[in-house]
Motif scaffolding. Structure first.
Motif, PDB file in Angstrom:
ATOM      1  N   LEU A  13      13.387  19.467   1.416  1.00 58.45           N
ATOM      2  CA  LEU A  13      12.742  18.158   1.506  1.00 58.45           C
ATOM      3  C   LEU A  13      11.234  18.334   1.450  1.00 58.45           C
ATOM      4  CD1 LEU A  13      13.163  15.074   2.118  1.00 58.45           C
ATOM      5  CD2 LEU A  13      12.773  15.687   4.501  1.00 58.45           C
ATOM      6  N   LYS A  14      10.580  17.524   0.626  1.00 60.93           N
ATOM      7  CA  LYS A  14       9.123  17.562   0.519  1.00 60.93           C
ATOM      8  C   LYS A  14       8.578  16.165   0.791  1.00 60.93           C
ATOM      9  CE  LYS A  14       8.945  21.256  -2.839  1.00 60.93           C
ATOM     10  NZ  LYS A  14       8.226  21.814  -3.943  1.00 60.93           N
ATOM     11  N   LEU A  15       7.517  16.114   1.548  1.00 62.08           N
ATOM     12  CA  LEU A  15       6.842  14.868   1.862  1.00 62.08           C
ATOM     13  C   LEU A  15       5.394  15.040   1.446  1.00 62.08           C
ATOM     14  CD1 LEU A  15       6.976  12.092   3.401  1.00 62.08           C
ATOM     15  CD2 LEU A  15       6.254  13.363   5.419  1.00 62.08           C
ATOM     16  N   SER A  45       0.838  -1.197   0.000  1.00 62.03           N
ATOM     17  CA  SER A  45       0.000   0.000   0.000  1.00 62.03           C
ATOM     18  C   SER A  45       0.873   1.247   0.000  1.00 62.03           C
ATOM     19  CB  SER A  45      -0.886   0.031   1.248  1.00 62.03           C
ATOM     20  OG  SER A  45      -1.749  -1.073   1.260  1.00 62.03           O
ATOM     21  N   PRO A  46       0.463   2.285  -0.762  1.00 56.16           N
ATOM     22  CA  PRO A  46       1.250   3.524  -0.776  1.00 56.16           C
ATOM     23  C   PRO A  46       1.383   4.112   0.627  1.00 56.16           C
ATOM     24  CG  PRO A  46      -0.447   3.573  -2.469  1.00 56.16           C
ATOM     25  CD  PRO A  46      -0.705   2.369  -1.626  1.00 56.16           C
ATOM     26  N   LEU A  47       2.562   4.623   0.933  1.00 54.49           N
ATOM     27  CA  LEU A  47       2.827   5.215   2.246  1.00 54.49           C
ATOM     28  C   LEU A  47       3.093   6.715   2.120  1.00 54.49           C
ATOM     29  CD1 LEU A  47       3.401   4.829   5.283  1.00 54.49           C
ATOM     30  CD2 LEU A  47       5.746   4.311   4.679  1.00 54.49           C
ATOM     31  N   ALA A  48       3.942   7.117   1.168  1.00 50.34           N
ATOM     32  CA  ALA A  48       4.285   8.535   1.002  1.00 50.34           C
ATOM     33  C   ALA A  48       5.167   8.706  -0.228  1.00 50.34           C
ATOM     34  CB  ALA A  48       5.021   9.053   2.232  1.00 50.34           C
ATOM     35  N   HIS A  49       5.346   9.959  -0.590  1.00 49.16           N
ATOM     36  CA  HIS A  49       6.320  10.336  -1.626  1.00 49.16           C
ATOM     37  C   HIS A  49       7.294  11.306  -0.967  1.00 49.16           C
ATOM     38  CE1 HIS A  49       8.007  11.232  -5.538  1.00 49.16           C
ATOM     39  NE2 HIS A  49       8.011  12.505  -5.167  1.00 49.16           N
ATOM     40  N   VAL A  50       8.577  11.030  -1.101  1.00 44.55           N
ATOM     41  CA  VAL A  50       9.621  11.871  -0.523  1.00 44.55           C
ATOM     42  C   VAL A  50      10.458  12.429  -1.660  1.00 44.55           C
ATOM     43  CG1 VAL A  50      11.627  11.924   1.000  1.00 44.55           C
ATOM     44  CG2 VAL A  50       9.703  10.450   1.552  1.00 44.55           C
ATOM     45  N   GLU A  51      10.733  13.746  -1.599  1.00 46.68           N
ATOM     46  CA  GLU A  51      11.508  14.386  -2.654  1.00 46.68           C
ATOM     47  C   GLU A  51      12.521  15.340  -2.031  1.00 46.68           C
ATOM     48  OE1 GLU A  51      10.444  17.534  -6.126  1.00 46.68           O
ATOM     49  OE2 GLU A  51       9.170  15.752  -6.010  1.00 46.68           O
ATOM     50  N   LEU A  67      -1.678   4.395  16.183  1.00 51.42           N
ATOM     51  CA  LEU A  67      -1.576   5.769  15.699  1.00 51.42           C
ATOM     52  C   LEU A  67      -1.771   5.792  14.185  1.00 51.42           C
ATOM     53  CD1 LEU A  67       1.603   7.045  17.590  1.00 51.42           C
ATOM     54  CD2 LEU A  67      -0.787   7.478  18.168  1.00 51.42           C
ATOM     55  N   SER A  68      -2.533   6.759  13.725  1.00 51.09           N
ATOM     56  CA  SER A  68      -2.681   7.014  12.289  1.00 51.09           C
ATOM     57  C   SER A  68      -2.246   8.452  12.049  1.00 51.09           C
ATOM     58  CB  SER A  68      -4.131   6.835  11.844  1.00 51.09           C
ATOM     59  OG  SER A  68      -4.529   5.495  11.981  1.00 51.09           O
ATOM     60  N   ILE A  69      -1.253   8.613  11.201  1.00 52.55           N
ATOM     61  CA  ILE A  69      -0.731   9.936  10.879  1.00 52.55           C
ATOM     62  C   ILE A  69      -0.955  10.171   9.389  1.00 52.55           C
ATOM     63  CG2 ILE A  69       1.312  11.407  10.827  1.00 52.55           C
ATOM     64  CD1 ILE A  69       2.453   9.553  13.062  1.00 52.55           C
ATOM     65  N   ALA A  70      -1.546  11.304   9.067  1.00 53.37           N
ATOM     66  CA  ALA A  70      -1.756  11.673   7.665  1.00 53.37           C
ATOM     67  C   ALA A  70      -1.173  13.063   7.449  1.00 53.37           C
ATOM     68  CB  ALA A  70      -3.243  11.665   7.321  1.00 53.37           C
ATOM     69  N   ALA A  71      -0.367  13.186   6.416  1.00 50.93           N
ATOM     70  CA  ALA A  71       0.209  14.488   6.052  1.00 50.93           C
ATOM     71  C   ALA A  71       0.140  14.607   4.533  1.00 50.93           C
ATOM     72  CB  ALA A  71       1.645  14.602   6.538  1.00 50.93           C
ATOM     73  N   PRO A  72      -0.889  15.297   4.031  1.00 55.09           N
ATOM     74  CA  PRO A  72      -0.996  15.428   2.580  1.00 55.09           C
ATOM     75  C   PRO A  72       0.158  16.203   1.962  1.00 55.09           C
ATOM     76  CG  PRO A  72      -2.755  16.651   3.694  1.00 55.09           C
ATOM     77  CD  PRO A  72      -1.981  15.930   4.743  1.00 55.09           C
ATOM     78  N   ARG A  73       0.735  17.146   2.750  1.00 56.76           N
ATOM     79  CA  ARG A  73       1.846  17.949   2.230  1.00 56.76           C
ATOM     80  C   ARG A  73       2.688  18.424   3.404  1.00 56.76           C
ATOM     81  NH1 ARG A  73       3.168  23.019   1.904  1.00 56.76           N
ATOM     82  NH2 ARG A  73       1.263  23.773   2.895  1.00 56.76           N
ATOM     83  N   TRP A  74       3.996  18.284   3.268  1.00 55.22           N
ATOM     84  CA  TRP A  74       4.928  18.758   4.299  1.00 55.22           C
ATOM     85  C   TRP A  74       6.198  19.195   3.587  1.00 55.22           C
ATOM     86  CZ3 TRP A  74       3.430  19.500   9.170  1.00 55.22           C
ATOM     87  CH2 TRP A  74       4.404  19.808  10.105  1.00 55.22           C
ATOM     88  N   ASP A  75       6.598  20.463   3.794  1.00 58.75           N
ATOM     89  CA  ASP A  75       7.786  21.014   3.137  1.00 58.75           C
ATOM     90  C   ASP A  75       8.798  21.441   4.181  1.00 58.75           C
ATOM     91  OD1 ASP A  75       6.681  20.834   0.539  1.00 58.75           O
ATOM     92  OD2 ASP A  75       5.547  22.664   0.892  1.00 58.75           O
ATOM     93  N   CYS A  76      10.043  21.047   3.991  1.00 59.37           N
ATOM     94  CA  CYS A  76      11.134  21.444   4.888  1.00 59.37           C
ATOM     95  C   CYS A  76      12.255  22.061   4.056  1.00 59.37           C
ATOM     96  CB  CYS A  76      11.672  20.243   5.665  1.00 59.37           C
ATOM     97  SG  CYS A  76      10.492  19.555   6.822  1.00 59.37           S
TER      98      CYS A  76
END
Length: 163
Positions: free
Chosen positions: A104-106, A92-98, A135-144
């Motif tokens: 860094l973008k998540l 199952s898809p978990l995240a995209h990291v760039e 725990l369920s963590i959802a982050a549609p967009r996260w930029d660092c």
């Protein structure tokens, strides 16, 4: 002669990068989390591989495996002068990291984990209280960006919370 040497060095470097082993991911994860998370049983390469994410207890004595993790390089990110990976767990898809010039973008993070394992790596006495639940963590967009000022959206849901 000099051009041949530079060409040979470039080819050798490209081969080394192409064959970079998956165990390098463990070192990156450990460094990014100050040893709180590790990748066990790493297989494959830096570009396409898998392993089991484990958290270290607050005392630093043991690791608790809790998340089967797989990654695949996303060549489409190269057009943005970045490198990126699609992460999945148990198919199952978990995240995209760039990672690129902007930092860094998540994106699309959807993580489910046992509370005890996820909280064990936190270096605070409350973290070792024997927490239960999921725990369920959802982050549609996260930029660092490079300055370390991260921003984005995230939500946390704790089902069956207890200790």
């Amino acid at each position: 002669m000099r051009r041949k040497l530079l060409f040979f060095l470039a080819v050798a470097l490209a081969l080394l990068v192409a064959k970079a082993p998956a165990r390098l991911v463990d070192g990156l994860v450990a460094h990014a989390t100050d040893g709180g998370l590790r990748l066990q049983q790493a297989e494959g390469s830096l570009w396409h591989g898998r392993g089991i994410l484990a958290s270290r207890d607050a005392g630093g004595r043991s690791l608790t495996p809790w998340l089967p993790l797989a990654w695949r390089f996303d060549a489409g990110t190269l057009a943005r002068l970045a490198v990126g990976w699609n992460l999945s767990t148990s198919g199952s898809p978990l995240a995209h990291v760039e990672l690129g010039p902007a930092g860094l973008k998540l994106g699309g993070l959807k993580l489910h984990a046992p509370a005890g394992a996820a909280l064990a790596a936190i270096p605070h006495p409350a973290a070792s209280a024997g927490w239960h639940g999921d725990l369920s963590i959802a982050a549609p967009r996260w930029d660092c960006p490079a300055d370390g000022r991260c921003s984005g959206e995230a939500s946390l849901l704790w089902r069956g919370a207890g200790s």
